[in-house]
Every structure is written in C-alpha cells, then in structure tokens.
Design a protein around this motif. Structure first.
Motif, PDB file in Angstrom:
ATOM      1  N   GLY A  11      -2.752  -0.246  12.637  1.00  0.00           N
ATOM      2  CA  GLY A  11      -1.865   0.589  11.837  1.00  0.00           C
ATOM      3  C   GLY A  11      -1.635   0.014  10.464  1.00  0.00           C
ATOM      4  N   ALA A  12      -1.455  -1.292  10.368  1.00  0.00           N
ATOM      5  CA  ALA A  12      -1.238  -1.943   9.078  1.00  0.00           C
ATOM      6  C   ALA A  12      -2.480  -1.824   8.207  1.00  0.00           C
ATOM      7  CB  ALA A  12      -0.870  -3.403   9.281  1.00  0.00           C
ATOM      8  N   ARG A  13      -3.640  -1.989   8.783  1.00  0.00           N
ATOM      9  CA  ARG A  13      -4.886  -1.885   8.032  1.00  0.00           C
ATOM     10  C   ARG A  13      -5.094  -0.456   7.550  1.00  0.00           C
ATOM     11  NH1 ARG A  13      -9.336  -2.598  11.568  1.00  0.00           N
ATOM     12  NH2 ARG A  13      -8.117  -4.325  12.361  1.00  0.00           N
ATOM     13  N   GLY A  14      -4.799   0.530   8.387  1.00  0.00           N
ATOM     14  CA  GLY A  14      -4.974   1.926   8.013  1.00  0.00           C
ATOM     15  C   GLY A  14      -4.031   2.340   6.894  1.00  0.00           C
ATOM     16  N   GLU A  17      -5.133   1.465   3.246  1.00  0.00           N
ATOM     17  CA  GLU A  17      -6.269   2.170   2.670  1.00  0.00           C
ATOM     18  C   GLU A  17      -5.851   3.368   1.819  1.00  0.00           C
ATOM     19  OE1 GLU A  17      -8.868   3.112   5.866  1.00  0.00           O
ATOM     20  OE2 GLU A  17      -9.225   1.030   6.354  1.00  0.00           O
ATOM     21  N   TYR A  18      -4.585   3.764   1.884  1.00  0.00           N
ATOM     22  CA  TYR A  18      -4.115   4.915   1.124  1.00  0.00           C
ATOM     23  C   TYR A  18      -3.386   4.470  -0.132  1.00  0.00           C
ATOM     24  CZ  TYR A  18      -5.302   7.722   5.150  1.00  0.00           C
ATOM     25  OH  TYR A  18      -5.988   8.344   6.149  1.00  0.00           O
ATOM     26  N   ALA A  19      -3.558   5.233  -1.193  1.00  0.00           N
ATOM     27  CA  ALA A  19      -2.892   4.924  -2.457  1.00  0.00           C
ATOM     28  C   ALA A  19      -1.401   5.203  -2.334  1.00  0.00           C
ATOM     29  CB  ALA A  19      -3.487   5.780  -3.562  1.00  0.00           C
ATOM     30  N   ALA A  20      -0.605   4.487  -3.108  1.00  0.00           N
ATOM     31  CA  ALA A  20       0.836   4.704  -3.140  1.00  0.00           C
ATOM     32  C   ALA A  20       1.156   5.783  -4.174  1.00  0.00           C
ATOM     33  CB  ALA A  20       1.557   3.413  -3.489  1.00  0.00           C
ATOM     34  N   CYS A  21       2.161   6.576  -3.884  1.00  0.00           N
ATOM     35  CA  CYS A  21       2.624   7.605  -4.811  1.00  0.00           C
ATOM     36  C   CYS A  21       3.129   6.927  -6.080  1.00  0.00           C
ATOM     37  CB  CYS A  21       3.746   8.409  -4.155  1.00  0.00           C
ATOM     38  SG  CYS A  21       4.487   9.656  -5.238  1.00  0.00           S
ATOM     39  N   VAL A  22       2.781   7.473  -7.242  1.00  0.00           N
ATOM     40  CA  VAL A  22       3.194   6.858  -8.503  1.00  0.00           C
ATOM     41  C   VAL A  22       4.684   7.078  -8.783  1.00  0.00           C
ATOM     42  CG1 VAL A  22       0.898   6.939  -9.541  1.00  0.00           C
ATOM     43  CG2 VAL A  22       2.462   8.859  -9.850  1.00  0.00           C
ATOM     44  N   LEU A  23       5.323   7.993  -8.089  1.00  0.00           N
ATOM     45  CA  LEU A  23       6.741   8.252  -8.314  1.00  0.00           C
ATOM     46  C   LEU A  23       7.646   7.548  -7.313  1.00  0.00           C
ATOM     47  CD1 LEU A  23       6.565  12.066  -9.132  1.00  0.00           C
ATOM     48  CD2 LEU A  23       6.671  10.137 -10.714  1.00  0.00           C
ATOM     49  N   CYS A  24       7.310   7.611  -6.020  1.00  0.00           N
ATOM     50  CA  CYS A  24       8.220   7.073  -4.997  1.00  0.00           C
ATOM     51  C   CYS A  24       7.625   5.930  -4.176  1.00  0.00           C
ATOM     52  CB  CYS A  24       8.688   8.182  -4.068  1.00  0.00           C
ATOM     53  SG  CYS A  24       7.380   8.843  -2.998  1.00  0.00           S
ATOM     54  N   GLN A  25       6.365   5.594  -4.405  1.00  0.00           N
ATOM     55  CA  GLN A  25       5.657   4.507  -3.711  1.00  0.00           C
ATOM     56  C   GLN A  25       5.399   4.767  -2.230  1.00  0.00           C
ATOM     57  OE1 GLN A  25       4.303   2.149  -5.653  1.00  0.00           O
ATOM     58  NE2 GLN A  25       5.235   3.399  -7.235  1.00  0.00           N
ATOM     59  N   TYR A  30      -4.413  10.303  -0.211  1.00  0.00           N
ATOM     60  CA  TYR A  30      -5.616   9.934  -0.943  1.00  0.00           C
ATOM     61  C   TYR A  30      -5.964   8.461  -0.740  1.00  0.00           C
ATOM     62  CZ  TYR A  30      -4.218  14.237  -3.241  1.00  0.00           C
ATOM     63  OH  TYR A  30      -3.830  15.527  -3.498  1.00  0.00           O
ATOM     64  N   PRO A  31      -7.237   8.132  -0.676  1.00  0.00           N
ATOM     65  CA  PRO A  31      -7.622   6.718  -0.579  1.00  0.00           C
ATOM     66  C   PRO A  31      -7.342   5.998  -1.900  1.00  0.00           C
ATOM     67  CG  PRO A  31      -9.561   8.102  -0.776  1.00  0.00           C
ATOM     68  CD  PRO A  31      -8.377   9.030  -0.638  1.00  0.00           C
ATOM     69  N   LYS A  32      -7.295   4.686  -1.835  1.00  0.00           N
ATOM     70  CA  LYS A  32      -7.022   3.890  -3.036  1.00  0.00           C
ATOM     71  C   LYS A  32      -8.084   4.067  -4.108  1.00  0.00           C
ATOM     72  CE  LYS A  32      -4.236   0.156  -1.227  1.00  0.00           C
ATOM     73  NZ  LYS A  32      -4.136  -1.299  -1.047  1.00  0.00           N
ATOM     74  N   THR A  33      -9.272   4.504  -3.720  1.00  0.00           N
ATOM     75  CA  THR A  33     -10.371   4.630  -4.673  1.00  0.00           C
ATOM     76  C   THR A  33     -10.274   5.873  -5.558  1.00  0.00           C
ATOM     77  OG1 THR A  33     -11.705   5.722  -2.982  1.00  0.00           O
ATOM     78  CG2 THR A  33     -11.972   3.336  -3.214  1.00  0.00           C
ATOM     79  N   VAL A  34      -9.323   6.776  -5.279  1.00  0.00           N
ATOM     80  CA  VAL A  34      -9.169   7.989  -6.082  1.00  0.00           C
ATOM     81  C   VAL A  34      -8.605   7.609  -7.444  1.00  0.00           C
ATOM     82  CG1 VAL A  34      -7.868  10.150  -6.296  1.00  0.00           C
ATOM     83  CG2 VAL A  34      -8.876   9.519  -4.124  1.00  0.00           C
TER      84      VAL A  34
END
Length: 55
Positions: A11-14, A17-25, A30-34
């Motif tokens: 779960g921690a690894r999964g 892999e997702y990007a954090a929201c630029v407003l609320c984190q 979306y994956p981090k590569t977007v």
C-alpha cells in the motif's frame, strides 16, 4: 514478513506512485510522471466550477 506487513508495504509503495495535488497535497489519479499541475478529483471539480461559464 507477515501477510499484514506485506500488505502495508504494498500500500505504501502504491501510494508513492501517484502525484500529489498541487492545491491540497492529496493523492491524485495521475502517476508522478504526468507533466503539469495535477489536481485531486475534489480540487479538479472545484476548479471546473470556478471556471465554468455562468451564463
């Protein structure tokens, strides 16, 4: 490693892999590569409401 420990590690690894929201984190869909500003579903909806034509 116990089964419970394996699940928490997975779960921690999964989550990483997702990007954090630029407003609320919060994690986004979306994956981090977007490239560009990524928003979580809630902030994305609120942004759409702010920019929608009112007329």
């Amino acid at each position: 490693m116990t089964e419970e420990g394996a699940e928490s590690a997975e779960g921690a690894r999964g989550a990483d892999e997702y990007a954090a929201c630029v407003l609320c984190q919060e994690p986004t869909e979306y994956p981090k590569t977007v490239r560009g500003a990524t928003l979580c579903p809630v902030c994305e909806w609120q942004e759409a409401q702010r920019t929608a034509c009112s007329g």
